[in-house]
Design a protein around this motif. Sequence first.
Motif, PDB file in Angstrom:
ATOM      1  N   GLU A   1       5.995   7.949 -10.870  1.00  0.00           N
ATOM      2  CA  GLU A   1       7.070   7.081 -11.362  1.00  0.00           C
ATOM      3  C   GLU A   1       6.473   5.788 -11.910  1.00  0.00           C
ATOM      4  O   GLU A   1       5.371   5.399 -11.526  1.00  0.00           O
ATOM      5  CB  GLU A   1       8.047   6.725 -10.227  1.00  0.00           C
ATOM      6  CG  GLU A   1       8.802   7.879  -9.651  1.00  0.00           C
ATOM      7  CD  GLU A   1       9.898   8.397 -10.551  1.00  0.00           C
ATOM      8  OE1 GLU A   1      10.202   7.767 -11.583  1.00  0.00           O
ATOM      9  OE2 GLU A   1      10.467   9.447 -10.218  1.00  0.00           O
ATOM     10  N   LYS A   2       7.221   5.097 -12.763  1.00  0.00           N
ATOM     11  CA  LYS A   2       6.788   3.773 -13.209  1.00  0.00           C
ATOM     12  C   LYS A   2       6.826   2.843 -12.002  1.00  0.00           C
ATOM     13  O   LYS A   2       7.783   2.858 -11.236  1.00  0.00           O
ATOM     14  CB  LYS A   2       7.706   3.236 -14.300  1.00  0.00           C
ATOM     15  CG  LYS A   2       7.530   3.933 -15.629  1.00  0.00           C
ATOM     16  CD  LYS A   2       8.354   3.261 -16.703  1.00  0.00           C
ATOM     17  CE  LYS A   2       7.720   1.920 -16.991  1.00  0.00           C
ATOM     18  NZ  LYS A   2       8.259   1.250 -18.175  1.00  0.00           N
ATOM     19  N   LEU A   3       5.798   2.036 -11.829  1.00  0.00           N
ATOM     20  CA  LEU A   3       5.714   1.172 -10.666  1.00  0.00           C
ATOM     21  C   LEU A   3       6.879   0.191 -10.609  1.00  0.00           C
ATOM     22  O   LEU A   3       7.443  -0.046  -9.545  1.00  0.00           O
ATOM     23  CB  LEU A   3       4.377   0.422 -10.641  1.00  0.00           C
ATOM     24  CG  LEU A   3       4.135  -0.449  -9.413  1.00  0.00           C
ATOM     25  CD1 LEU A   3       4.241   0.357  -8.119  1.00  0.00           C
ATOM     26  CD2 LEU A   3       2.782  -1.128  -9.516  1.00  0.00           C
ATOM     27  N   GLU A   4       7.274  -0.363 -11.742  1.00  0.00           N
ATOM     28  CA  GLU A   4       8.398  -1.302 -11.764  1.00  0.00           C
ATOM     29  C   GLU A   4       9.670  -0.624 -11.272  1.00  0.00           C
ATOM     30  O   GLU A   4      10.464  -1.225 -10.557  1.00  0.00           O
ATOM     31  CB  GLU A   4       8.638  -1.872 -13.169  1.00  0.00           C
ATOM     32  CG  GLU A   4       7.514  -2.727 -13.682  1.00  0.00           C
ATOM     33  CD  GLU A   4       6.407  -1.939 -14.374  1.00  0.00           C
ATOM     34  OE1 GLU A   4       6.459  -0.678 -14.401  1.00  0.00           O
ATOM     35  OE2 GLU A   4       5.474  -2.579 -14.878  1.00  0.00           O
ATOM     36  N   TRP A   5       9.879   0.641 -11.646  1.00  0.00           N
ATOM     37  CA  TRP A   5      11.060   1.389 -11.207  1.00  0.00           C
ATOM     38  C   TRP A   5      11.012   1.611  -9.702  1.00  0.00           C
ATOM     39  O   TRP A   5      12.019   1.458  -9.010  1.00  0.00           O
ATOM     40  CB  TRP A   5      11.148   2.731 -11.932  1.00  0.00           C
ATOM     41  CG  TRP A   5      12.368   3.498 -11.536  1.00  0.00           C
ATOM     42  CD1 TRP A   5      13.592   3.451 -12.122  1.00  0.00           C
ATOM     43  CD2 TRP A   5      12.494   4.394 -10.411  1.00  0.00           C
ATOM     44  NE1 TRP A   5      14.473   4.274 -11.434  1.00  0.00           N
ATOM     45  CE2 TRP A   5      13.820   4.855 -10.393  1.00  0.00           C
ATOM     46  CE3 TRP A   5      11.604   4.849  -9.439  1.00  0.00           C
ATOM     47  CZ2 TRP A   5      14.288   5.754  -9.437  1.00  0.00           C
ATOM     48  CZ3 TRP A   5      12.079   5.739  -8.478  1.00  0.00           C
ATOM     49  CH2 TRP A   5      13.405   6.178  -8.485  1.00  0.00           C
TER      50      TRP A   5
ATOM     51  N   ILE B   1       0.829  -1.209   0.000  1.00  0.00           N
ATOM     52  CA  ILE B   1       0.000   0.000   0.000  1.00  0.00           C
ATOM     53  C   ILE B   1       0.867   1.264   0.000  1.00  0.00           C
ATOM     54  O   ILE B   1       0.651   2.156  -0.832  1.00  0.00           O
ATOM     55  CB  ILE B   1      -1.014   0.001   1.174  1.00  0.00           C
ATOM     56  CG1 ILE B   1      -1.936  -1.219   1.099  1.00  0.00           C
ATOM     57  CG2 ILE B   1      -1.804   1.306   1.213  1.00  0.00           C
ATOM     58  CD1 ILE B   1      -2.814  -1.314  -0.127  1.00  0.00           C
ATOM     59  N   PRO B   2       1.875   1.391   0.880  1.00  0.00           N
ATOM     60  CA  PRO B   2       2.724   2.589   0.820  1.00  0.00           C
ATOM     61  C   PRO B   2       3.446   2.742  -0.529  1.00  0.00           C
ATOM     62  O   PRO B   2       3.615   3.867  -1.012  1.00  0.00           O
ATOM     63  CB  PRO B   2       3.715   2.391   1.965  1.00  0.00           C
ATOM     64  CG  PRO B   2       3.001   1.496   2.927  1.00  0.00           C
ATOM     65  CD  PRO B   2       2.185   0.573   2.069  1.00  0.00           C
ATOM     66  N   ILE B   3       3.847   1.627  -1.142  1.00  0.00           N
ATOM     67  CA  ILE B   3       4.485   1.716  -2.465  1.00  0.00           C
ATOM     68  C   ILE B   3       3.485   2.231  -3.489  1.00  0.00           C
ATOM     69  O   ILE B   3       3.815   3.106  -4.302  1.00  0.00           O
ATOM     70  CB  ILE B   3       5.082   0.351  -2.888  1.00  0.00           C
ATOM     71  CG1 ILE B   3       6.336   0.045  -2.054  1.00  0.00           C
ATOM     72  CG2 ILE B   3       5.407   0.341  -4.387  1.00  0.00           C
ATOM     73  CD1 ILE B   3       6.913  -1.340  -2.266  1.00  0.00           C
ATOM     74  N   LEU B   4       2.255   1.728  -3.447  1.00  0.00           N
ATOM     75  CA  LEU B   4       1.240   2.189  -4.400  1.00  0.00           C
ATOM     76  C   LEU B   4       0.914   3.663  -4.187  1.00  0.00           C
ATOM     77  O   LEU B   4       0.728   4.409  -5.155  1.00  0.00           O
ATOM     78  CB  LEU B   4      -0.027   1.339  -4.298  1.00  0.00           C
ATOM     79  CG  LEU B   4       0.116  -0.120  -4.730  1.00  0.00           C
ATOM     80  CD1 LEU B   4      -1.196  -0.868  -4.516  1.00  0.00           C
ATOM     81  CD2 LEU B   4       0.573  -0.238  -6.174  1.00  0.00           C
ATOM     82  N   VAL B   5       0.868   4.106  -2.927  1.00  0.00           N
ATOM     83  CA  VAL B   5       0.609   5.523  -2.645  1.00  0.00           C
ATOM     84  C   VAL B   5       1.744   6.388  -3.201  1.00  0.00           C
ATOM     85  O   VAL B   5       1.499   7.412  -3.852  1.00  0.00           O
ATOM     86  CB  VAL B   5       0.404   5.757  -1.128  1.00  0.00           C
ATOM     87  CG1 VAL B   5       0.423   7.243  -0.792  1.00  0.00           C
ATOM     88  CG2 VAL B   5      -0.899   5.111  -0.676  1.00  0.00           C
ATOM     89  N   GLU B   6       2.988   5.959  -2.978  1.00  0.00           N
ATOM     90  CA  GLU B   6       4.122   6.716  -3.518  1.00  0.00           C
ATOM     91  C   GLU B   6       4.093   6.725  -5.044  1.00  0.00           C
ATOM     92  O   GLU B   6       4.389   7.742  -5.678  1.00  0.00           O
ATOM     93  CB  GLU B   6       5.445   6.135  -3.018  1.00  0.00           C
ATOM     94  CG  GLU B   6       6.637   6.981  -3.407  1.00  0.00           C
ATOM     95  CD  GLU B   6       7.927   6.544  -2.744  1.00  0.00           C
ATOM     96  OE1 GLU B   6       8.987   6.721  -3.386  1.00  0.00           O
ATOM     97  OE2 GLU B   6       7.897   6.048  -1.597  1.00  0.00           O
TER      98      GLU B   6
END
Length: 139
Positions: free
Chosen positions: A107-111, A96-101
Amino acid sequence: MSDKPSLPAGWTGTAPDADALFAMAEAALETMPDVFKPHIEGVVISVEEFAEDEVLASLDIEHPYDLTGLYEGRPLTERSIGESGGMPDRVTLYRIPILVEWIETGEKLEWLVRHVLIHEIGHHFGFSDDDMHSLEDMA
């Protein structure tokens, strides 16, 4: 030919789940330079929704959205040559914190997954946050 915009390949209309983030992390590990690969073979990668309250408290982090990843283990710089046994080192990515960021930064999610993973693996090699920020600034 349709005038409708096409959706990205593999997009299901929902946020990427833990399996999708794990697959991105595995793909990122494959891109690591060969010199690092023998040293990270035993590191366990996991994906959880958020850090537990005890983890946040131990790191003096107030909000669960502020922690995107965590390294747990003993850095290579603190081990003796013959040391074995014990729990494997672990890198946990917090979905969840990664998705929020991802949403906030664009940024590209994979990056972003790769960035968080490499940052946490840096702790496995004994780098401090300041060391890693200096390396990022130089790159």
